[in-house]
Write an enzyme that holds these catalytic residues in place. Structure first.
Site, PDB file in Angstrom:
ATOM      1  N   GLY A 234       0.787  -1.228   0.000  1.00 34.39           N
ATOM      2  CA  GLY A 234       0.000   0.000   0.000  1.00 34.39           C
ATOM      3  C   GLY A 234       0.816   1.273   0.000  1.00 34.39           C
TER       4      GLY A 234
ATOM      5  CD  GLU B  32       1.758  -8.986   1.847  1.00 36.64           C
ATOM      6  OE1 GLU B  32       2.282 -10.101   1.731  1.00 36.64           O
ATOM      7  OE2 GLU B  32       0.563  -8.814   2.162  1.00 36.64           O
TER       8      GLU B  32
ATOM      9  N   GLY C  80       3.202  -3.828  -3.968  1.00 34.28           N
ATOM     10  CA  GLY C  80       3.016  -4.180  -5.368  1.00 34.28           C
ATOM     11  C   GLY C  80       3.194  -2.935  -6.215  1.00 34.28           C
ATOM     12  NE  ARG C  81      -1.608   1.484  -6.421  1.00 33.67           N
ATOM     13  CZ  ARG C  81      -2.646   1.286  -7.228  1.00 33.67           C
ATOM     14  NH1 ARG C  81      -2.600   1.738  -8.463  1.00 33.67           N
ATOM     15  NH2 ARG C  81      -3.721   0.661  -6.791  1.00 33.67           N
TER      16      ARG C  81
ATOM     17  CB  CYS D 217     -19.272   3.029 -27.961  1.00 32.73           C
ATOM     18  SG  CYS D 217     -18.525   2.570 -29.515  1.00 32.73           S
TER      19      CYS D 217
ATOM     20  CE1 TYR E  92      -3.107  -4.148  -7.782  1.00 37.43           C
ATOM     21  CE2 TYR E  92      -1.509  -2.399  -7.406  1.00 37.43           C
ATOM     22  CZ  TYR E  92      -2.123  -3.562  -7.000  1.00 37.43           C
ATOM     23  OH  TYR E  92      -1.762  -4.146  -5.826  1.00 37.43           O
TER      24      TYR E  92
HETATM   25  C1  LIG Z   1      -2.975  -5.794  -2.937  1.00 33.56           C
HETATM   26  C2  LIG Z   1      -2.233  -6.270  -1.758  1.00 33.56           C
HETATM   27  C3  LIG Z   1      -0.902  -5.889  -1.554  1.00 33.56           C
HETATM   28  C4  LIG Z   1      -0.179  -4.902  -2.443  1.00 33.56           C
HETATM   29  O1  LIG Z   1      -0.767  -3.657  -2.367  1.00 33.56           O
HETATM   30  P1  LIG Z   1      -0.105  -2.402  -3.157  1.00 33.56           P
HETATM   31  O2  LIG Z   1      -1.053  -1.289  -2.915  1.00 33.56           O
HETATM   32  O3  LIG Z   1      -0.015  -2.804  -4.577  1.00 33.56           O
HETATM   33  O4  LIG Z   1       1.243  -2.179  -2.569  1.00 33.56           O
HETATM   34  C5  LIG Z   1      -0.233  -6.429  -0.484  1.00 33.56           C
HETATM   35  N1  LIG Z   1      -0.841  -7.301   0.366  1.00 33.56           N
HETATM   36  C6  LIG Z   1      -2.120  -7.673   0.202  1.00 33.56           C
HETATM   37  C7  LIG Z   1      -2.728  -8.612   1.153  1.00 33.56           C
HETATM   38  C8  LIG Z   1      -2.861  -7.170  -0.848  1.00 33.56           C
HETATM   39  O5  LIG Z   1      -4.142  -7.529  -0.989  1.00 33.56           O
END
Ligand SMILES: *Cc1c(COP(=O)(O)O)cnc(C)c1O
Length: 415
Positions: A236, A272, A274-275, A350, A379
């Site tokens: 996050g 953990e 991601g983004r 459209c 994403y």
């Molecule tokens: C989606 C998610 C993440 C990654 O979140 P980001 O906003 O992409 O960093 C990490 N842990 C869990 C459990 C998630 O669902």
């Protein structure tokens, strides 16, 4: 802003228009960014990549030297990531795991299960007895913990501290810990606590969340006289689409995590994201098909749209972009061009929702010019509704595949 890297720009300019739109990933930029994230994290902080942000095998593999493992959230991701990076540690999270997915994870030797409910804990315990009778399966209990309003302030997607289907309610904590310590689940080993509570937080907010999760987990462990080995504080970390140059402050975050681990000897922290790992390495490039005026506003219609790059539609933002002018015009008639004002970039769908970026200062933008949308490495393609309207799929280009810098020991995570 978010101008493409030189290799991405050169490739966009070299592609024939018929090969646009295309996703372009600069793997050198990804490696450089991941190395800086890794370098900012102290000892006893493990970095897992949340594969759902972008599961392209090239991306997953390129992150290999910088991460300690991968978080997967479905049986599909489990099989896919297991193939992309064989033998790397995987943590299996996500709500609604099926018995078949849990069995597959056990057979694949998943090292951590993020358990979402008491029922899931019992299912896992039973399947572990059958599938992995000779091993101990590491469990983190995922909790939906209260978030202070201060730490929530900047969050775009709060998953904790309010009613959600994610994780266990804190009221169930004692019962869940009992199940793991009273002999009911002999194959399972309680390693600690997991919490992924919000996304879009800056470093100070993330630290406040991490501190409160660790304090809560330490109190739970003390109450049950068990060792707290691990706390996963989730992902996050913020990506600011409105100000792409302002990146999450990994150095400040790492320094704060160092203070936290120093206060808890023997505890391993795990994050953990991601983004914030992959967003910056991807571009969605396309061509302006037409420019039109409608009721006083100017629109540029581009090849492709939000069925390829859904991010601006889901988040309600304007995707940052830059224009790559093309000087040739193949037709004898005048070239459609925007006036001196702002232009809204839309796709071919459209629906009025097919907005990629509104009111972009792109004076003079012409049909045939190219546009590169940045921050498209997370994403983006994988959350999009590709088949809506049946336009062709974009091309995919992974640039700078091989590392031109040797990995130093500092780039590798703690063993
Ligand atoms: C989606 C998610 C993440 C990654 O979140 P980001 O906003 O992409 O960093 C990490 N842990 C869990 C459990 C998630 O669902």
């Amino acid at each position: 802003m978010t101008a493409p890297t030189p290799s991405v720009r050169d490739r966009i300019q070299a592609l024939p228009a018929t090969e646009l739109p295309a996703y372009l990933y600069d793997l050198a930029a990804l490696r450089e960014h991941a190395a800086s994230v890794r370098a900012a994290l102290p000892e006893r902080v493990e970095l897992y990549y949340a594969a759902k942000a972008n599961p392209e095998p090239e991306i997953v593999a390129a992150l290999g030297p910088y991460v300690d493992g991968y978080e997967v959230s479905s049986g599909g991701e489990l099989a896919h990531v297991g193939k992309a990076v064989p033998g790397r540690p995987l943590a299996f999270g996500g709500p609604g795991k099926t018995p078949a997915e849990i069995t597959a994870a056990l057979e694949q030797g998943v090292t951590r299960f993020h358990v979402e409910s008491v029922h899931e804990l019992r299912v896992l315990a039973e399947l572990a007895t059958r599938t992995a009778p000779d091993t101990r399966v590491g469990v983190l209990l995922r909790f939906n913990l209260p978030l202070s309003t201060a730490s929530l302030a900047g969050s775009s997607l709060a998953m904790g501290g309010r009613p959600t289907p994610f994780g266990l309610d804190p009221a169930e904590a004692d019962a869940a810990v009992h199940l793991l310590t009273d002999g009911t689940c002999p194959r399972l080993e309680l390693r600690g606590v997991h919490a992924h509570l919000a996304s879009g937080l800056d470093a100070a907010e993330q630290l406040a969340v991490a501190e409160s999760v660790v304090a809560w987990a330490a109190a739970l462990a003390a109450r049950h006289r068990i060792r707290l080995a691990e706390v996963n504080v989730g992902g996050g970390m913020n990506v600011d689409y409105g100000a792409p140059e302002d990146r999450f402050d990994w150095v400040a975050y790492g320094a704060g995590l160092a203070r936290l681990t120093a206060a808890h000897p023997g505890l391993t922290l795990r994050i953990e994201p991601g983004r914030a790992l992959t967003a910056y390495c991807g571009w969605y490039a396309t061509e302006v098909l037409d420019i039109k005026r409608s009721h006083g506003e100017e629109f540029a219609v581009v090849r492709g749209g939000t069925h390829h790059l859904r991010t601006p539609a889901t988040k309600g933002h304007d995707q940052p972009c830059s224009v790559l002018p093309v000087d040739t015009w193949p037709h004898p008639w005048p070239r459609p061009a925007a006036g001196g004002g702002r232009v809204t970039l839309t796709g071919q769908l459209c629906t009025p929702k097919d907005l990629l970026a509104r009111h972009v200062p792109a004076a003079g933008l012409r049909a045939g010019d190219r546009v590169a949308f940045g921050l498209a490495g997370a994403y983006a393609w994988n959350i999009s509704h590709h088949d809506f309207l049946m336009h062709p799929r974009p091309g995919f280009h992974f640039l700078n595949r091989t590392a031109d810098v040797p990995f130093g020991a500092a780039a590798l995570g703690p063993a």
